[in-house]
Design a protein around this motif. Structure first.
Motif, PDB file in Angstrom:
ATOM      1  N   VAL A 260      -8.074   5.847   7.369  1.00  0.00           N
ATOM      2  CA  VAL A 260      -6.793   6.469   7.052  1.00  0.00           C
ATOM      3  C   VAL A 260      -6.646   6.480   5.541  1.00  0.00           C
ATOM      4  O   VAL A 260      -6.748   5.435   4.891  1.00  0.00           O
ATOM      5  N   TYR A 261      -6.433   7.685   4.982  1.00  0.00           N
ATOM      6  CA  TYR A 261      -6.366   7.829   3.527  1.00  0.00           C
ATOM      7  C   TYR A 261      -5.161   8.665   3.139  1.00  0.00           C
ATOM      8  O   TYR A 261      -4.977   9.789   3.627  1.00  0.00           O
ATOM      9  N   SER A 262      -4.322   8.109   2.260  1.00  0.00           N
ATOM     10  CA  SER A 262      -3.207   8.848   1.687  1.00  0.00           C
ATOM     11  C   SER A 262      -2.768   8.145   0.408  1.00  0.00           C
ATOM     12  O   SER A 262      -2.285   7.009   0.469  1.00  0.00           O
ATOM     13  N   PRO A 263      -2.968   8.754  -0.751  1.00  0.00           N
ATOM     14  CA  PRO A 263      -2.545   8.105  -2.003  1.00  0.00           C
ATOM     15  C   PRO A 263      -1.027   7.926  -2.036  1.00  0.00           C
ATOM     16  O   PRO A 263      -0.286   8.721  -1.440  1.00  0.00           O
ATOM     17  N   PRO A 264      -0.528   6.895  -2.722  1.00  0.00           N
ATOM     18  CA  PRO A 264       0.918   6.686  -2.815  1.00  0.00           C
ATOM     19  C   PRO A 264       1.630   7.913  -3.362  1.00  0.00           C
ATOM     20  O   PRO A 264       1.182   8.541  -4.319  1.00  0.00           O
ATOM     21  N   GLY A 265       2.732   8.271  -2.717  1.00  0.00           N
ATOM     22  CA  GLY A 265       3.540   9.390  -3.170  1.00  0.00           C
ATOM     23  C   GLY A 265       3.126  10.750  -2.672  1.00  0.00           C
ATOM     24  O   GLY A 265       3.844  11.733  -2.867  1.00  0.00           O
ATOM     25  N   GLU A 266       1.970  10.851  -1.984  1.00  0.00           N
ATOM     26  CA  GLU A 266       1.508  12.142  -1.472  1.00  0.00           C
ATOM     27  C   GLU A 266       2.130  12.441  -0.110  1.00  0.00           C
ATOM     28  O   GLU A 266       2.514  11.537   0.636  1.00  0.00           O
ATOM     29  N   ARG A 267       2.173  13.730   0.236  1.00  0.00           N
ATOM     30  CA  ARG A 267       2.739  14.147   1.522  1.00  0.00           C
ATOM     31  C   ARG A 267       1.673  14.381   2.571  1.00  0.00           C
ATOM     32  O   ARG A 267       1.994  14.709   3.704  1.00  0.00           O
ATOM     33  N   PHE A 268       0.404  14.248   2.209  1.00  0.00           N
ATOM     34  CA  PHE A 268      -0.658  14.474   3.183  1.00  0.00           C
ATOM     35  C   PHE A 268      -1.264  13.144   3.603  1.00  0.00           C
ATOM     36  O   PHE A 268      -1.134  12.121   2.926  1.00  0.00           O
ATOM     37  N   VAL A 269      -1.982  13.176   4.732  1.00  0.00           N
ATOM     38  CA  VAL A 269      -2.730  12.009   5.184  1.00  0.00           C
ATOM     39  C   VAL A 269      -4.034  12.492   5.794  1.00  0.00           C
ATOM     40  O   VAL A 269      -4.067  13.496   6.505  1.00  0.00           O
ATOM     41  N   ALA A 270      -5.124  11.812   5.469  1.00  0.00           N
ATOM     42  CA  ALA A 270      -6.419  12.094   6.084  1.00  0.00           C
ATOM     43  C   ALA A 270      -6.647  11.076   7.195  1.00  0.00           C
ATOM     44  O   ALA A 270      -6.637   9.862   6.944  1.00  0.00           O
TER      45      ALA A 270
END
Length: 304
Positions: A260-270
């Motif tokens: 599960v990957y999603s940088p802080p503050g982003e609206r997407f998630v891998a």
């Protein structure tokens, strides 16, 4: 069904309110997944990013997913040196990452058709005939991908077949970037499976420690994620939800790990299905496919 995306030939698979666009010439990249007119995939950087080796949309990661812990690995008696291998992508620490198939041409589409209630596409890639792929992964094989769209879901089946005299380590995965259209970022939640969370070191490689029985439902925006999991039977779901929409990625047993990957503050998630763990080639933790045999793994995306 044939169309174009940024000058590249593409296919649109449509079933009722759901349509999926795939571009064979960009590494069999999924560029759009729409349901009831709303887009659920994120295509950051468009085709230019893919051709530069960056992940976006719904890309296949092969022959390996995620990182290898150094420039050498050994499979049985075959030692592979990656120091001068062409076509490699590297992370911020210089580690080889995500294989060599991102944006790669050479896929052959055998079938693309719309049937009663669903649409499907089948494509294959002869890795044994691709010198650049073989330079960093000298294990002859063929990759076959089947994609099927039905109302509300996308089903992707990936098969590797060992076509030479060597057994082939299976270590592929996918890296889809998802969004929930129309949702307030503050309402987004990630549902993590009950499983074993792998502890990662400062290079994002497994340390050998695991947090067993891990399960969590948490906001997407904070604190951000780059987490790896060993999945358990009957707990093979990764989900992101909002107030009115939800996306679930369900994995068959061929996928034993998830990221599960999603940088802080982003609206997407891998939400990433993976056959083997991070650095599986380096640690010797891949399933092995004997000559003439195949390994198959399937995942399904469901949109609500």
């Amino acid at each position: 069904m044939p169309t174009e995306v940024e000058g590249h030939g593409a296919f649109v698979l449509q079933a009722g309110p759901t349509e999926f666009t795939v571009v064979p010439g960009l590494g069999l990249l999924g560029t759009s997944l729409r349901h009831r007119g709303r887009e659920f995939l994120v295509l950051r950087g468009q085709a230019e990013a893919v051709l530069a080796g960056h992940t976006t949309g719904l890309p296949l990661l092969a022959p390996w997913a995620n990182r290898i812990g150094g420039d050498t690995y050994k499979v049985n008696r075959t030692r592979v040196d990656l120091s001068d291998a062409p076509g490699l992508h590297r992370d911020a620490n210089g580690l080889p990452i995500h294989g060599t198939m991102i944006g790669r041409a050479g896929w052959v589409v055998d079938r693309a058709e719309a049937l009663n209630g669903y649409a499907r596409l089948s494509a294959r890639f002869d890795a044994a005939a691709a010198d650049e792929v073989m330079a960093s992964f000298p294990f002859p094989h063929e990759i076959t991908v089947g994609m099927r769209v039905r109302p509300g879901d996308l089903d992707v089946t990936t098969t590797i077949t060992a076509t030479g005299r060597r057994s082939v380590p299976a270590s592929f995965g996918w890296h889809p970037y998802f969004q929930l259209p129309g949702e307030d970022p503050a309402d987004l939640r990630v549902h993590l499976p009950t499983g074993d969370r792998l502890q990662l070191d400062d290079r994002m490689l497994p340390s050998g420690e695991e947090e067993t029985g891990y399960s969590r439902k948490a906001p997407l925006v904070e604190p951000g994620y780059d987490d790896a999991y060993r999945l358990r039977a009957n707990h093979r779901l990764l989900t992101v939800s909002g107030r009115s929409r939800q996306l679930t990625l369900a994995m068959d047993p061929g996928y034993e790990y998830g990221q599960v990957y999603s940088p802080p503050g982003e609206r997407f998630v891998a939400l990433e299905p993976m056959v083997a763990p991070i650095n599986a080639l380096g640690d010797g933790l891949t399933p092995m496919v004997a000559p003439g045999e195949s390994y198959r793994a399937r995942f399904r995306i469901t949109l609500l």
